[in-house]
Design a protein around this motif. Structure first.
Motif, mmCIF file in Angstrom:
data_model
loop_
_atom_site.group_PDB
_atom_site.id
_atom_site.type_symbol
_atom_site.label_atom_id
_atom_site.label_comp_id
_atom_site.label_asym_id
_atom_site.label_seq_id
_atom_site.Cartn_x
_atom_site.Cartn_y
_atom_site.Cartn_z
ATOM 1 N N LEU A 145 0.828 -1.211 0.000
ATOM 2 C CA LEU A 145 0.000 0.000 0.000
ATOM 3 C C LEU A 145 0.861 1.258 0.000
ATOM 4 O O LEU A 145 0.468 2.286 -0.555
ATOM 5 C CB LEU A 145 -0.948 -0.017 1.199
ATOM 6 N N PHE A 146 2.023 1.180 0.616
ATOM 7 C CA PHE A 146 2.973 2.289 0.536
ATOM 8 C C PHE A 146 3.426 2.476 -0.909
ATOM 9 O O PHE A 146 3.489 3.612 -1.418
ATOM 10 C CB PHE A 146 4.167 2.007 1.448
ATOM 11 N N ALA A 147 3.720 1.367 -1.590
ATOM 12 C CA ALA A 147 4.112 1.441 -3.001
ATOM 13 C C ALA A 147 2.986 2.037 -3.840
ATOM 14 O O ALA A 147 3.234 2.840 -4.753
ATOM 15 C CB ALA A 147 4.473 0.045 -3.516
ATOM 16 N N GLN A 148 1.746 1.681 -3.531
ATOM 17 C CA GLN A 148 0.607 2.230 -4.265
ATOM 18 C C GLN A 148 0.501 3.744 -4.069
ATOM 19 O O GLN A 148 0.228 4.495 -5.007
ATOM 20 C CB GLN A 148 -0.688 1.566 -3.798
ATOM 21 N N ALA A 149 0.732 4.205 -2.834
ATOM 22 C CA ALA A 149 0.687 5.645 -2.558
ATOM 23 C C ALA A 149 1.753 6.385 -3.362
ATOM 24 O O ALA A 149 1.504 7.474 -3.901
ATOM 25 C CB ALA A 149 0.862 5.905 -1.061
ATOM 26 N N LEU A 150 2.950 5.810 -3.469
ATOM 27 C CA LEU A 150 4.017 6.433 -4.258
ATOM 28 C C LEU A 150 3.672 6.432 -5.748
ATOM 29 O O LEU A 150 4.026 7.367 -6.477
ATOM 30 C CB LEU A 150 5.339 5.709 -4.035
ATOM 31 N N MET A 151 2.982 5.392 -6.181
ATOM 32 C CA MET A 151 2.615 5.263 -7.592
ATOM 33 C C MET A 151 1.703 6.400 -8.041
ATOM 34 O O MET A 151 1.660 6.752 -9.214
ATOM 35 C CB MET A 151 1.936 3.906 -7.816
ATOM 36 N N ARG A 152 0.996 6.994 -7.114
ATOM 37 C CA ARG A 152 0.084 8.090 -7.450
ATOM 38 C C ARG A 152 0.818 9.357 -7.884
ATOM 39 O O ARG A 152 0.206 10.297 -8.370
ATOM 40 C CB ARG A 152 -0.812 8.421 -6.244
ATOM 41 N N GLN A 153 2.137 9.391 -7.660
ATOM 42 C CA GLN A 153 2.940 10.585 -7.940
ATOM 43 C C GLN A 153 2.323 11.809 -7.232
ATOM 44 O O GLN A 153 1.980 12.811 -7.855
ATOM 45 C CB GLN A 153 3.035 10.838 -9.448
ATOM 46 N N PRO A 154 2.199 11.732 -5.923
ATOM 47 C CA PRO A 154 1.474 12.763 -5.179
ATOM 48 C C PRO A 154 2.288 14.035 -4.987
ATOM 49 O O PRO A 154 3.508 14.050 -5.134
ATOM 50 C CB PRO A 154 1.218 12.094 -3.836
ATOM 51 N N GLU A 155 1.596 15.080 -4.629
ATOM 52 C CA GLU A 155 2.242 16.288 -4.136
ATOM 53 C C GLU A 155 2.265 16.273 -2.608
ATOM 54 O O GLU A 155 3.185 16.799 -1.986
ATOM 55 C CB GLU A 155 1.504 17.527 -4.646
ATOM 56 N N ILE A 156 1.225 15.661 -2.037
ATOM 57 C CA ILE A 156 1.107 15.527 -0.583
ATOM 58 C C ILE A 156 1.043 14.040 -0.270
ATOM 59 O O ILE A 156 0.202 13.316 -0.815
ATOM 60 C CB ILE A 156 -0.160 16.224 -0.052
ATOM 61 N N LEU A 157 1.919 13.562 0.612
ATOM 62 C CA LEU A 157 1.952 12.156 0.989
ATOM 63 C C LEU A 157 1.546 12.040 2.459
ATOM 64 O O LEU A 157 2.178 12.630 3.326
ATOM 65 C CB LEU A 157 3.359 11.591 0.776
ATOM 66 N N MET A 158 0.460 11.300 2.719
ATOM 67 C CA MET A 158 -0.036 11.141 4.083
ATOM 68 C C MET A 158 -0.137 9.654 4.416
ATOM 69 O O MET A 158 -0.732 8.884 3.653
ATOM 70 C CB MET A 158 -1.404 11.797 4.260
ATOM 71 N N LEU A 159 0.424 9.268 5.558
ATOM 72 C CA LEU A 159 0.437 7.870 5.956
ATOM 73 C C LEU A 159 0.052 7.751 7.428
ATOM 74 O O LEU A 159 0.633 8.427 8.285
ATOM 75 C CB LEU A 159 1.824 7.254 5.734
ATOM 76 N N ASP A 160 -0.923 6.889 7.692
ATOM 77 C CA ASP A 160 -1.422 6.702 9.054
ATOM 78 C C ASP A 160 -0.848 5.408 9.624
ATOM 79 O O ASP A 160 -1.259 4.317 9.242
ATOM 80 C CB ASP A 160 -2.950 6.653 9.051
#
Length: 261
Positions: A145-160
């Motif tokens: 799921l961390f890899a999926q979040a990076l795949m989004r090419q985000p400007e803001i990265l939030m992890l709980d």
């Protein structure tokens, strides 16, 4: 810059966030600390637009979060919520590719596939690419799921709580990669951690929450003290520093006599 101005969140008579204000700069890792039930996950969900504010403003650059702008607002985020279960008939690489759902079509471009595989390789999980996600451990799912979040090419990265299910090795793999990507890609990164020593090692700034209020914002060197730890968690602890000046926390076990009181 992500800016929060006088944020208030209420659920009935329960105050979830009270008059919270802060600014987060790009290229920095920010960690939210605080005891259970103090509003850490609530704050992330509110920034993402999952929880409605009672008052206040959330702004990123020139954009302000509103009901009307919610769809466009969320495209800026790589958001990894707490306790997501991957009970789906999909492979690991397919789950990672879902990070770019807006760009997917019936035929996946080679470039996008290579990007997803590259992310898995960077966190040491390329060997799982074709595995059914239902066969993974909780820690492996967290890394995917961390890899999926990076795949989004985000400007803001939030992890709980992104390392809650990880062993010691993968805690540092994830957090090292998180810091590297935050600096290289100039992300605005915000995450919740419970481990004070991990927060001290990896955070540029700490946001200290207590009963829905932001009581302190600053570097680990400034904020991590024995007094603060006692105030938040009601435990005795020594705060020492390593050879790099990074604080580390050593809690003190109560004596037998104290336990019996």
């Amino acid at each position: 810059m992500l800016e929060v101005k006088k944020l208030n969140v209420r659920l009935g008579e329960i105050v979830l966030a009270k008059d919270i204000s802060f600014k987060l700069k790009q290229g920095q890792v920010n960690v939210i600390l605080g005891p259970n039930g103090t509003g850490k996950s609530t704050l992330l969900k509110t920034l993402f637009g999952d929880i409605k504010t009672e008052s206040g403003e959330i702004q990123y650059g020139k954009d302000v979060l509103s009901k009307k702008s919610l769809g466009a607002w969320r495209t800026k985020f790589g958001y990894m919520p707490q306790d997501i279960h991957l009970d789906v008939n999909m492979t690991v690489i397919e789950v990672v590719l879902l990070g770019r759902l807006d760009a997917l079509s019936m035929r996946i471009e080679t470039k996008m596939l290579e990007e997803a595989l590259g992310i898995l390789q960077s966190i040491g999980l390329e060997h799982l690419a074709n595995r059914d996600v239902r066969t993974l451990s909780g820690g492996q799912c967290q890394m995917i799921l961390f890899a999926q979040a990076l795949m989004r090419q985000p400007e803001i990265l939030m992890l709980d709580e992104p390392v809650s299910a990880l062993d010691l090795h993968y805690q540092h793999v994830l957090l090292n990669h998180l810091v590297k990507q935050t600096k290289q890609q100039n992300y605005t990164t915000l995450m919740v951690l419970h481990d004070l020593n991990l927060a001290a090692q990896y955070a540029d700034n700490l946001l200290i929450l207590k009963q829905g209020e932001l009581i302190a914002f600053g570097s680990p060197q400034e904020l991590l003290t024995s007094e603060l730890i006692h105030e938040l968690y009601h435990v005795e602890a020594d705060v020492l520093t390593d050879e790099n000046g990074t604080p580390f926390v050593r809690t003190r076990r109560p004596s037998a006599a104290e336990i019996m009181v």
